[in-house]
Design a protein around this motif. Sequence first.
Motif, PDB file in Angstrom:
ATOM      1  N   ILE A  74      23.281  -6.198 -44.344  1.00  0.00           N
ATOM      2  CA  ILE A  74      23.674  -7.566 -44.038  1.00  0.00           C
ATOM      3  C   ILE A  74      22.587  -8.507 -44.527  1.00  0.00           C
ATOM      4  N   ALA A  75      22.954  -9.563 -45.245  1.00  0.00           N
ATOM      5  CA  ALA A  75      21.991 -10.550 -45.720  1.00  0.00           C
ATOM      6  C   ALA A  75      22.640 -11.925 -45.713  1.00  0.00           C
ATOM      7  N   LYS A  87      31.176  -5.639 -33.209  1.00  0.00           N
ATOM      8  CA  LYS A  87      31.658  -5.153 -34.503  1.00  0.00           C
ATOM      9  C   LYS A  87      32.636  -6.133 -35.131  1.00  0.00           C
ATOM     10  N   GLN A  88      33.585  -6.617 -34.336  1.00  0.00           N
ATOM     11  CA  GLN A  88      34.613  -7.490 -34.882  1.00  0.00           C
ATOM     12  C   GLN A  88      34.061  -8.892 -35.179  1.00  0.00           C
ATOM     13  N   TRP A  89      33.155  -9.362 -34.315  1.00  0.00           N
ATOM     14  CA  TRP A  89      32.573 -10.676 -34.577  1.00  0.00           C
ATOM     15  C   TRP A  89      31.705 -10.651 -35.840  1.00  0.00           C
ATOM     16  N   LEU A  90      31.039  -9.535 -36.052  1.00  0.00           N
ATOM     17  CA  LEU A  90      30.262  -9.416 -37.287  1.00  0.00           C
ATOM     18  C   LEU A  90      31.190  -9.406 -38.504  1.00  0.00           C
ATOM     19  N   LYS A  91      32.340  -8.745 -38.374  1.00  0.00           N
ATOM     20  CA  LYS A  91      33.328  -8.759 -39.466  1.00  0.00           C
ATOM     21  C   LYS A  91      33.789 -10.179 -39.770  1.00  0.00           C
ATOM     22  N   ASP A  92      34.001 -10.968 -38.706  1.00  0.00           N
ATOM     23  CA  ASP A  92      34.420 -12.358 -38.905  1.00  0.00           C
ATOM     24  C   ASP A  92      33.352 -13.143 -39.664  1.00  0.00           C
ATOM     25  N   GLU A 150      24.708  -5.105 -35.655  1.00  0.00           N
ATOM     26  CA  GLU A 150      25.633  -4.933 -34.525  1.00  0.00           C
ATOM     27  C   GLU A 150      24.867  -4.793 -33.211  1.00  0.00           C
ATOM     28  N   GLU A 151      23.728  -4.085 -33.244  1.00  0.00           N
ATOM     29  CA  GLU A 151      22.933  -3.913 -32.030  1.00  0.00           C
ATOM     30  C   GLU A 151      22.388  -5.253 -31.529  1.00  0.00           C
ATOM     31  N   GLU A 152      21.912  -6.095 -32.449  1.00  0.00           N
ATOM     32  CA  GLU A 152      21.394  -7.401 -32.042  1.00  0.00           C
ATOM     33  C   GLU A 152      22.496  -8.276 -31.464  1.00  0.00           C
ATOM     34  N   ARG A 162      34.576 -17.745 -33.528  1.00  0.00           N
ATOM     35  CA  ARG A 162      34.122 -18.942 -34.220  1.00  0.00           C
ATOM     36  C   ARG A 162      33.314 -19.876 -33.305  1.00  0.00           C
ATOM     37  N   ASP A 163      33.590 -19.837 -32.017  1.00  0.00           N
ATOM     38  CA  ASP A 163      32.863 -20.706 -31.086  1.00  0.00           C
ATOM     39  C   ASP A 163      31.398 -20.318 -30.953  1.00  0.00           C
ATOM     40  N   TRP A 164      31.058 -19.103 -31.392  1.00  0.00           N
ATOM     41  CA  TRP A 164      29.698 -18.589 -31.222  1.00  0.00           C
ATOM     42  C   TRP A 164      28.991 -18.334 -32.564  1.00  0.00           C
ATOM     43  N   TRP A 165      29.614 -18.739 -33.649  1.00  0.00           N
ATOM     44  CA  TRP A 165      29.041 -18.415 -34.954  1.00  0.00           C
ATOM     45  C   TRP A 165      27.611 -18.916 -35.120  1.00  0.00           C
ATOM     46  N   ARG A 166      27.339 -20.172 -34.764  1.00  0.00           N
ATOM     47  CA  ARG A 166      26.002 -20.731 -34.959  1.00  0.00           C
ATOM     48  C   ARG A 166      24.959 -19.895 -34.217  1.00  0.00           C
TER      49      ARG A 166
END
Length: 977
Positions: free
Chosen positions: A375-376, A355-360, A337-339, A304-308
Motif C-alpha cells: 500500500i502506498a 479489509k473492506q474499508w481499505l478496499k474502498d 489492515e492491522e493499523e 467514506r465518512d472516515w476516509w480522512r
Amino acid sequence: MIDWTPYLKSISEKYALWETSYTLTDVEGKTRPAKTAPLLRDLWVQTIEKEPQNRQERPERPEKPERFTVLDGLRKYATNHVLLKGRPGSGKSTALARLLLEESVGAQSLRLNQQNQAKIIQIPILIELRLYETSILDLILQFLKRHKLIIDSNTLESWLLENQNFRPLLLFDGINELPSDTARQNLKNFRQQYAEISMIFTTRDLGSDDLNIEKKLEMLPLTEPQMRDFVKAYLPEKGEEMLKQLGNRLKEFGQTPLLLWMLCSVFDNHQNKIPANLGLVFQIFTGIYDKKLKADVPTYKKSRDWWRELLQVLAWKMTQGESKTEIQVAISRTEAEEELSKFIKNKGFPEYYSKQWLKDLLKYHLIHLEGNDKIAFRHQLIQEYYTAEELKKKLPNLRDEQLQWDYLNYLKWTEPVALLLGLLDSETQAKRVVKLGLEIDLKLGARFAGEVNFKFQKQTVGLVLGLDVPKRFKVQLLGLTKSNEVVNELNQALKDSDRSVRRNASEALAKIGSETAIPGLLKALEDSDALVRWKAAFALDEIGSETAIAGLLKALEDSNKDVRGNAAEALGEIGSETAITGLLKALKHSDDDVSSNAAAAFANIPGLLEALEDSIRMHRVEALGKIGSETAIAGLVKALEDSNKDVRKNAAFALGEIGSETAIAGLLKALEDSDEYVRGNAAFALGEIGTEAAMTELINRLKNPDFVTLNNGDTLSEARKALDTIQNKLKYYHPLSQPMNQQVYISYNWQEDSNEMANQLVQAFAAKGIEIIRDKTHTSYKDSIKNFMRQIGRGKCVVAVISDRYLKSENCMFELVEIARNGDFYQRIFPIILPDARIHKDFERIDYLKYWEDEKAKLQAKYKEIDLAKTNSIMATLNLYDEIRDNIDNLTNILKDMNTLNIDLHRQSEFAAMIQAVETKLAEDSQNIPASSEKNASLSSITYDFRGATIGNLAHNVQGNQQNYPQQPNNNNPEEK
C-alpha cells in the motif's frame, strides 16, 4: 537471447497517457477526469557545482552551471551515472516515466534485423526503490514481470553483465524512499558491480544519500511563463482570474508541476479563491477529493465518512517507519489492515470492517497497490500532508522535549512539520514550533518561520531577527524564511558597509523572489563590488519582473562580463517584448558571453523569431553558435526551418560546430532543403558530429536514389566527404557502409612468430584484391579500440593465428571467445595453428586449463589484500579468467578437430586454400546482404585489432545466440600479447 518485444510493447501501452496529460489518480468506476494537467514537456535541470573538499578552494564566483531540458540532461550523463535531485512534485518521477516511454518506443523502432546487427538498442527499466524488500535484482524482476517479461535471476544477471546489442538503461526512482541503511548499501554495491551500465537516480533534495555519484543535476523551478501557460491550459476560462489573484505569489505556490496542478484544482472547485498557504492548499484539495466522491460511488458501511481519518492513520504508520530515522512510503497490505483495525475498534466498529474499508480507499482515493501487494500513497507529498494532519491532533499533548527529540530532530519529519505550520490556527503553537526548531538548528527554524500562516509570520520571523548571530549569517537565515516580512530588512542589508552582507542579501532576495525587492536590487546593480552586482542580476533573473528591465538594460554595459551575462539572461527570462531593444544591442556585443546569453534569451520571447528582420535572425543564429553547448541546439534546429536560406545555412553550420547527436534529426531534414548550400552545410555538420548514429543515417540517405538525384553535384560530394570524415574519426567502416558479409578480420599475438605470419597473410590477401585495414596504419595516438572490437566479434570471416602465447594471453583469448559468443564459430573462424600450440592431445590441453586457474588464483590472492571499494575493473578481470577457464577446453577442441593444414603448405601455396575458403564464405554471404552503392563492394577488408582490449565475461554457447558483455580497459603492452 531475451525477447524484449512484449516488454517494450507493454511499456508503450501502459505509459501512453504520459504523452499528453498527467493526473494523480483515476478513480475506479469513473471516467478519466475531464480536466487533467497538461504535460509540461520543457522542465529544466542544471548541473550542481561539486563541493570542494577544502573550503579555502571554493571560488569566490562559482562557475556558471549548465542547463538542459530534463531529458537531454539525463541522456547526456546517464552513461557514467547521474543523480537527479529535486523538490517533491518537481517532476523527477514524471521525467523518468517519460524517458521510459520514449526509450521504449525508440527501441521498438530499432529492433535488430539481419541487415543491421551492429545497432545498439537501449532497454529502459524503471526501478521504484520505495518497493524495496530483498534486493535490487528482485525489484528489476518485479518490474519486468509487471510488463509481460518473466525471466529468472540468473538470466537477468547474465544480461546485465553480458549485454551488447541490447543494453540496459536503469532508472532508479527515489533513493530517499529506500527503507533502511541495508537497502542503501545494497544499492551502492549494485551500482559498483554494474558500473558499466547506464544508470539514472532520483532523490529529494533533503539530506538523502548521493551514493557518491559525481554528476548531479537539480530540477529547476517552473519559470513564470511556464506557470502561466499551465494555468491557462488547465483553466481556459478562469486562468486569467486565478493569475490576477495570485499576483507575485504565483512562484511561491507553483514552483513544481504537482503543486501547480493542485492549486488549479483548488481554485476551480473552491469558489475561485486562493488559499493562504501551502498547508491549506493540501487541506482544501483533499477535502474536494472527498466531497467529489461522496455522491456517486458505492462504499461499505459508510467508510467514506472516515476516509480522512483512515488516511491519517496510514500516513502516520508509514512516516514513523521502523526506526526514528527511516520513513516507509509503502507498507504491506497486512500491516495496513492491522493499523485500520486498531482505529476501527476504538471507534466502536467491528474489526473486520478494516479489509473492506481499505478496499474502498484503494478504489476511490489517494492510495494504491504497488509491487508485491504493498500500500502506498499516490505521491509522497500526499502522505506527508496526512501525517501533518495527524501531528496537528497530537501537538497539544506533546511536551517540548518530546517534540524536539522525537520529531524536529529527524529529517523525515521536516516536510510534515512545514505543512503542519500552515494548518495551525494558534499563534502560540506556531511560535512554539519555530522556537523549538531554532534551538535544534538555526536554518531549520528559519525555514519553519516562513511556513506558518501569514497572519503569524511577522511574529515568527521576529524570532529569527532577534537571534544573536553575525549579520552576514542572519541575512542568510532571513533568506531561508522566504517570507515577504523580511524584504525590508534585506533591502537595508543591501546598503551595509560589509560586502559579504550585501552579497548574502542579494542571494536571500533571490530565494524570496518578491517584486518588493526589485528597487533595492536595482540599486545593488550599481554596487562597487562586482559580485554584489552579479548576485543582484541573478536575483532579478529569479524574480523575473518587467519592472526590472530598465536596470537590467543598463547592466548590459557593466564592466564585468559575468554581470553583463546575468543581465542578458534575466531579460530573456522576463520574456517581454519590452526587452527586445536591449537584447538586440546585446546580440551584437563583442563579448561572446553576452551575445550568447542574448541569443538564448530570444527563445523565451513568444513569436519574436518570426517577427525579426532577416539580418537580426542571422545575428541570433551566429550568437547561438557561439554558445557552443547543447543549450543552443533547440534554437538552431528551429532556425533550420527559417524562411531565409542564409539563416538556415548558418544554423546548419553552427550545429556542426557544436557537434551534438541531439541535432541529427533536424540536420537529416535539412539534407532535403531546397537550397544546395543548406544541404551541403547539413552534410558537413553530420560529419562533424561524427557518431555512429550520424554515419548510419548518412549511409541510408546515400543509398536512397531520390536523395542522390536531389543532391547531384557538390552537395552529394559533401555528403560522401562527411561519411569519410566519420569513418576516419571512428577508425572503422560501419557494417552498412561495408556489408557484414564483406568483412574479414584477423586475430593474432603480437610476438614475433605470430606477427610475421600475420604480415604474410596481409600480403597474400592483398594480392587477391582484398583490402586490409590494420591498426598500425589506420589508427592514431589515443584513438579508441572499442569500435574495432565491436566489429571484430561480428565478422563473417575471422582468420586466427593460434600459438602457445595466444592461448596464454588474456587479450588473445578474449578475441577467441568474442568470436565464439557471436555464434557460428565453426563456420566463421579460419585458423592457422602454429607448432607451439599444444591443443591436439587432451593431457596437453589440460595445461592450458591449469594455466588459467593459476592466473586467477594469483590475481585473487592480490585482490584480497586490498580495499575492495572501487575495484570493478579488477573484478572484471577475475571474471574473465574464470570464464576463459570454463571455455578454453570447448574452443580448443573445435580447433583441433579442423584440418587446418600445416604452415609450410600454407606458405608454399601463398595461403591459397584459406583464401579460397574465405572467398567462398564471402560469396555465400553476399547473396543475403546488398552491397553499398557508396563503397567498392568488390573489396573486402581484413581488420587488425589492437590485441589489447579485455572483456569481463564470455559466451557459454559457442554455436548459439549473441550475448553481450562490457568492455574493459585497454592494455597496449606487446609483452602481454
